[in-house]
Design an enzyme around this catalytic site. Structure first.
Site, mmCIF file in Angstrom:
data_model
loop_
_atom_site.group_PDB
_atom_site.id
_atom_site.type_symbol
_atom_site.label_atom_id
_atom_site.label_comp_id
_atom_site.label_asym_id
_atom_site.label_seq_id
_atom_site.Cartn_x
_atom_site.Cartn_y
_atom_site.Cartn_z
ATOM 1 N N CYS A 181 0.360 2.171 2.192
ATOM 2 C CA CYS A 181 1.225 3.327 1.953
ATOM 3 C C CYS A 181 0.559 4.315 1.005
ATOM 4 O O CYS A 181 0.910 5.484 1.001
ATOM 5 C CB CYS A 181 2.581 2.871 1.437
ATOM 6 S SG CYS A 181 2.482 1.560 0.243
ATOM 7 N N TRP A 204 4.434 -6.190 6.560
ATOM 8 C CA TRP A 204 3.336 -7.098 6.878
ATOM 9 C C TRP A 204 2.001 -6.699 6.281
ATOM 10 O O TRP A 204 1.040 -7.433 6.367
ATOM 11 C CB TRP A 204 3.177 -7.153 8.408
ATOM 12 C CG TRP A 204 3.325 -5.776 9.031
ATOM 13 C CD1 TRP A 204 4.459 -5.249 9.592
ATOM 14 C CD2 TRP A 204 2.346 -4.716 9.096
ATOM 15 N NE1 TRP A 204 4.244 -3.946 10.002
ATOM 16 C CE2 TRP A 204 2.955 -3.598 9.710
ATOM 17 C CE3 TRP A 204 1.005 -4.621 8.689
ATOM 18 C CZ2 TRP A 204 2.285 -2.393 9.938
ATOM 19 C CZ3 TRP A 204 0.340 -3.414 8.908
ATOM 20 C CH2 TRP A 204 0.977 -2.327 9.527
ATOM 21 N N ASN A 205 1.897 -5.506 5.679
ATOM 22 C CA ASN A 205 0.548 -5.034 5.306
ATOM 23 C C ASN A 205 -0.044 -5.749 4.096
ATOM 24 O O ASN A 205 -1.220 -6.105 4.093
ATOM 25 C CB ASN A 205 0.518 -3.507 5.160
ATOM 26 C CG ASN A 205 1.511 -2.973 4.162
ATOM 27 O OD1 ASN A 205 2.559 -3.565 3.923
ATOM 28 N ND2 ASN A 205 1.188 -1.857 3.558
ATOM 29 N N VAL A 213 10.098 4.791 6.648
ATOM 30 C CA VAL A 213 11.151 5.714 6.216
ATOM 31 C C VAL A 213 12.394 5.506 7.075
ATOM 32 O O VAL A 213 13.522 5.456 6.561
ATOM 33 C CB VAL A 213 10.661 7.182 6.351
ATOM 34 C CG1 VAL A 213 11.764 8.157 5.955
ATOM 35 C CG2 VAL A 213 9.423 7.408 5.502
ATOM 36 N N GLU A 257 10.724 1.405 -1.079
ATOM 37 C CA GLU A 257 9.322 1.817 -1.204
ATOM 38 C C GLU A 257 8.860 2.127 0.212
ATOM 39 O O GLU A 257 8.690 1.225 1.025
ATOM 40 C CB GLU A 257 8.513 0.693 -1.869
ATOM 41 C CG GLU A 257 7.269 1.196 -2.542
ATOM 42 C CD GLU A 257 6.105 1.276 -1.595
ATOM 43 O OE1 GLU A 257 5.935 2.357 -0.972
ATOM 44 O OE2 GLU A 257 5.381 0.288 -1.464
ATOM 45 N N THR A 269 13.505 2.839 8.785
ATOM 46 C CA THR A 269 14.250 1.623 8.453
ATOM 47 C C THR A 269 14.862 1.741 7.054
ATOM 48 O O THR A 269 15.978 1.286 6.819
ATOM 49 C CB THR A 269 13.336 0.384 8.566
ATOM 50 O OG1 THR A 269 12.783 0.359 9.881
ATOM 51 C CG2 THR A 269 14.094 -0.900 8.325
ATOM 52 N N GLU A 291 8.831 -0.104 -9.048
ATOM 53 C CA GLU A 291 8.550 -1.540 -9.110
ATOM 54 C C GLU A 291 7.405 -1.773 -10.088
ATOM 55 O O GLU A 291 6.777 -0.843 -10.551
ATOM 56 C CB GLU A 291 8.120 -2.049 -7.723
ATOM 57 C CG GLU A 291 9.210 -1.945 -6.676
ATOM 58 C CD GLU A 291 8.876 -2.690 -5.386
ATOM 59 O OE1 GLU A 291 7.769 -2.490 -4.846
ATOM 60 O OE2 GLU A 291 9.727 -3.469 -4.924
ATOM 61 N N GLY A 308 10.454 7.250 -1.187
ATOM 62 C CA GLY A 308 11.315 6.169 -1.674
ATOM 63 C C GLY A 308 12.192 6.499 -2.854
ATOM 64 O O GLY A 308 12.280 7.636 -3.303
HETATM 65 P P1 NAI Z 1 9.658 -1.399 9.533
HETATM 66 O O1 NAI Z 1 10.130 -0.585 8.392
HETATM 67 O O2 NAI Z 1 10.424 -1.293 10.809
HETATM 68 O O3 NAI Z 1 9.630 -2.955 9.120
HETATM 69 C C1 NAI Z 1 9.569 -3.414 7.788
HETATM 70 C C2 NAI Z 1 10.561 -4.551 7.600
HETATM 71 O O4 NAI Z 1 11.881 -4.088 7.872
HETATM 72 C C3 NAI Z 1 10.336 -5.743 8.535
HETATM 73 O O5 NAI Z 1 10.619 -6.931 7.844
HETATM 74 C C4 NAI Z 1 11.388 -5.514 9.614
HETATM 75 O O6 NAI Z 1 11.773 -6.673 10.270
HETATM 76 C C5 NAI Z 1 12.529 -4.954 8.798
HETATM 77 N N1 NAI Z 1 13.518 -4.191 9.577
HETATM 78 C C6 NAI Z 1 13.306 -3.427 10.678
HETATM 79 N N2 NAI Z 1 14.467 -2.896 11.100
HETATM 80 C C7 NAI Z 1 15.441 -3.321 10.261
HETATM 81 C C8 NAI Z 1 16.859 -3.110 10.171
HETATM 82 N N3 NAI Z 1 17.498 -2.355 11.046
HETATM 83 N N4 NAI Z 1 17.527 -3.701 9.159
HETATM 84 C C9 NAI Z 1 16.901 -4.471 8.248
HETATM 85 N N5 NAI Z 1 15.572 -4.710 8.295
HETATM 86 C C10 NAI Z 1 14.846 -4.152 9.288
HETATM 87 O O7 NAI Z 1 8.124 -1.053 9.742
HETATM 88 P P2 NAI Z 1 7.161 -1.424 10.988
HETATM 89 O O8 NAI Z 1 7.933 -1.259 12.255
HETATM 90 O O9 NAI Z 1 6.529 -2.727 10.710
HETATM 91 O O10 NAI Z 1 6.035 -0.297 10.864
HETATM 92 C C11 NAI Z 1 6.283 1.034 11.279
HETATM 93 C C12 NAI Z 1 5.672 2.036 10.321
HETATM 94 O O11 NAI Z 1 6.256 1.905 9.039
HETATM 95 C C13 NAI Z 1 4.173 1.882 10.059
HETATM 96 O O12 NAI Z 1 3.407 2.503 11.045
HETATM 97 C C14 NAI Z 1 4.037 2.560 8.727
HETATM 98 O O13 NAI Z 1 3.947 3.966 8.920
HETATM 99 C C15 NAI Z 1 5.333 2.247 8.024
HETATM 100 N N6 NAI Z 1 5.182 1.108 7.086
HETATM 101 C C16 NAI Z 1 5.073 1.360 5.743
HETATM 102 C C17 NAI Z 1 4.853 0.322 4.858
HETATM 103 C C18 NAI Z 1 4.716 0.559 3.391
HETATM 104 O O14 NAI Z 1 4.010 -0.173 2.734
HETATM 105 N N7 NAI Z 1 5.429 1.502 2.808
HETATM 106 C C19 NAI Z 1 4.713 -1.050 5.311
HETATM 107 C C20 NAI Z 1 4.889 -1.230 6.734
HETATM 108 C C21 NAI Z 1 5.106 -0.169 7.563
HETATM 109 MG MG MG Z 2 9.945 -1.108 12.876
#
Ligand code: NAI
Ligand code: MG
Length: 503
Positions: free
Chosen positions: A303, A170-171, A248, A268, A250, A482, A478
């Protein structure tokens, strides 16, 4: 379900509230808006006020199956189209996105709380740039000839993988989707995106815009929860590649599921990026650089945020004081107001998590956490998820604030004395996404550029992802890259070898 009539495309609008309502209850599959098979929805909330602005279609395995089956069928003809023609269509879609930048900026500001002027509009323009960049690369989907002799023809060709499953956060939802969708499509794949539950609207609108140009079924999007909608997408037998940006934790779950099917994944993930400031740096430019590097205008929800800053001792105190002064001058407020520099945190869950880190830092003996920038005074925003940016000094290197990704407007600053010790400290992290070095000494800059364990090192600047330059991390940050031609070829095609015996 795919028989739902295609509604008239929504007219361009700059009223994000009206558009959010109109986009409610919809996936985009097979060239049209469709509701969830179950008919279920979940609320989309404006984090600046706590009010619901839309109800997103809540997808599950049935929606995933409809989208993927449809995409697999559409991909066959798409793959046969000459690659330059596919690129030309993606390029044409970029123009449509550019015409809608204002609309998309407001919509993403509404659902994410990211300030319109400093963040959301910048993101929407980047999306158009990314589609344009990859649209121009169609002609680069080509192979090689390998001479074995006059009677033998050996060639390689680049073929698409099939249906790509993309899971995005979502970021910077629009930009992260574009970095996956544009190259996947130009390479001849069809794609099914699962949007983040917090930000499903602007990305849905983009998919509809691009579908005005592309054949139906090659670019699809579903909204829904991670376990209920994301997991079945990864597991679907017709999905031949998964590309993910997020946490990480997920990332590892997705990687395990992909291993069961032996399909490639691009991940990523997070970061804890060091910013290393030498005393000989251009002070003004570097302090300003610390604010942009920390992505304070995105509430630190990045990130690549420079969330560990190391400053050489002679300028340490002055640097921290000047940084705090400048963050103080930033305006926190309504994301849709042009005057606002800093908007809100995305969700109550992230809000509590970031607050927890701040409380822990404040409770640490010997540590100081300077809270900068005034909370908004507007009573309409009193339920908004605003957090003051915090600059911490005096923490121990083992603190959770120093080791874990906070994903909020919180940075930690340390003094250092010599180059060797700061290099070791900078590399002492489970992450390896990005790093920056600030100095006028070219020898130091290059030594650090080579020695830092990161996928991206910048000297005297900290720009966001740039189309044409590979982007992606090492260590827990990661797998894969990309944003570049090489990343498109490597991650969205496979190389087939053809040997013809003409003897
Ligand atoms: P998340 O990794 O849980 O969610 C990201 C996406 O993965 C969302 O679309 C979510 O619905 C999907 N997802 C979640 N569980 C899944 C599963 N079991 N199988 C398939 N898809 C799944 O991240 P979240 O909960 O939004 O944020 C938690 C932390 O992750 C943040 O505090 C941050 O540290 C990190 N993060 C890093 C990002 C980056 O740009 N690298 C972006 C967003 C979060
Ligand atoms: Mg999550």
């Amino acid at each position: 379900m795919l028989d739902t009539p295609h509604p008239t495309p929504l007219a361009p609008t700059t009223d994000p509230f009206a558009l959010a309502k109109a986009l409610s209850g919809k996936h985009f599959i097979g060239g049209r808006y469709v509701p969830a098979v179950s008919g279920k929805t979940f609320p989309v909330v404006n984090p600046a006020t706590g009010e619901q602005v839309a109800a997103a279609a809540e997808g599950d395995a049935a929606d995933v199956d409809a989208a993927v089956t449809n995409a697999a069928e559409a991909q066959k003809a798409w793959a046969k189209m000459p690659a330059r023609k596919r690129g030309a269509l993606v390029y044409q879609a970029a123009a449509l996105i550019r015409e809608h930048v204002e609309e998309l900026s407001r919509l993403v500001a509404l659902e994410t709380g990211k300030a319109l002027r400093t963040e959301s509009r910048v993101e929407a323009n980047n999306v158009a740039d990314i589609f344009e960049f990859f649209g121009g690369l169609g002609g680069e989907i080509k192979g090689e000839t390998v001479p074995f002799g006059p009677d033998v023809l050996n060639i390689t060709v680049r073929e698409p993988l099939g249906v790509v499953g993309a899971i995005i956060p979502w970021n910077i939802p629009m930009m992260l989707m574009a970095l996956k969708a544009a190259p996947a499509l130009v390479a001849g794949n069809a794609i099914v995106v699962k949007s983040a539950e917090e930000a499903p609207l602007a990305v849905l609108r983009i998919v509809e815009l691009v579908n005005r140009v592309l054949p139906p079924g090659v670019f699809n999007i579903l909204s829904g929860q991670g376990a209920e909608c994301g997991a079945p997408l990864v597991e679907h037998k017709l999905v031949r590649k998964v590309t993910f940006t997020g946490s990480v934790e997920t990332g590892k779950i997705i990687s395990r599921a992909a291993a069961e099917k032996l399909i490639p994944v691009t991940l990523e993930l997070g970061g804890k990026s060091p910013m290393i400031v030498f005393a000989d740096c251009d002070f003004e430019k570097t302090v300003a650089g610390a604010l942009t590097s920390m992505r304070f205008t995105r509430q630190g929800q990045s990130c690549t945020a420079a969330s560990r800053i190391f400053v050489q001792r002679p300028i340490f105190e002055k640097f921290v004081a000047e940084m705090a002064k400048r963050v103080d001058a930033m305006v926190m407020g309504d994301p849709l107001d042009e005057k606002t520099d800093i908007g809100t945190i995305i969700s109550p869950g992230q809000f509590e998590k970031v607050k927890g880190f701040i409380a822990e830092g404040q409770a640490t003996a010997g540590a100081t956490g300077r809270a900068c920038s005034a909370m908004p005074s507007d009573s309409a925003l009193k339920k908004g998820l605003f957090i003051q940016p915090h600059i911490f000094t005096g923490l121990s290197k083992d603190s959770r604030l120093v080791r874990e990704e906070i994903f909020g407007p919180v940075t930690v600053v340390f003094p250092f004395d010599d180059a060797d010790s700061v290099l070791a400290e900078a590399n002492d992290s489970e992450f390896g996404l990005a790093a920056t070095v600030w100095t006028n000494d070219l020898k130091i800059a290059l030594r650090f550029a080579h020695a830092l364990e990161a996928g991206l090192v910048q000297v005297n600047q900290n720009l966001v992802v740039q189309p044409n330059l590979s982007y992606g991390g090492v260590k827990n940050s990661g797998l894969g890259k990309e944003a570049s031609l090489e990343s498109m070829l490597e991650h969205f095609t496979h190389k087939k070898t053809i040997m013809v015996n003409m003897a």
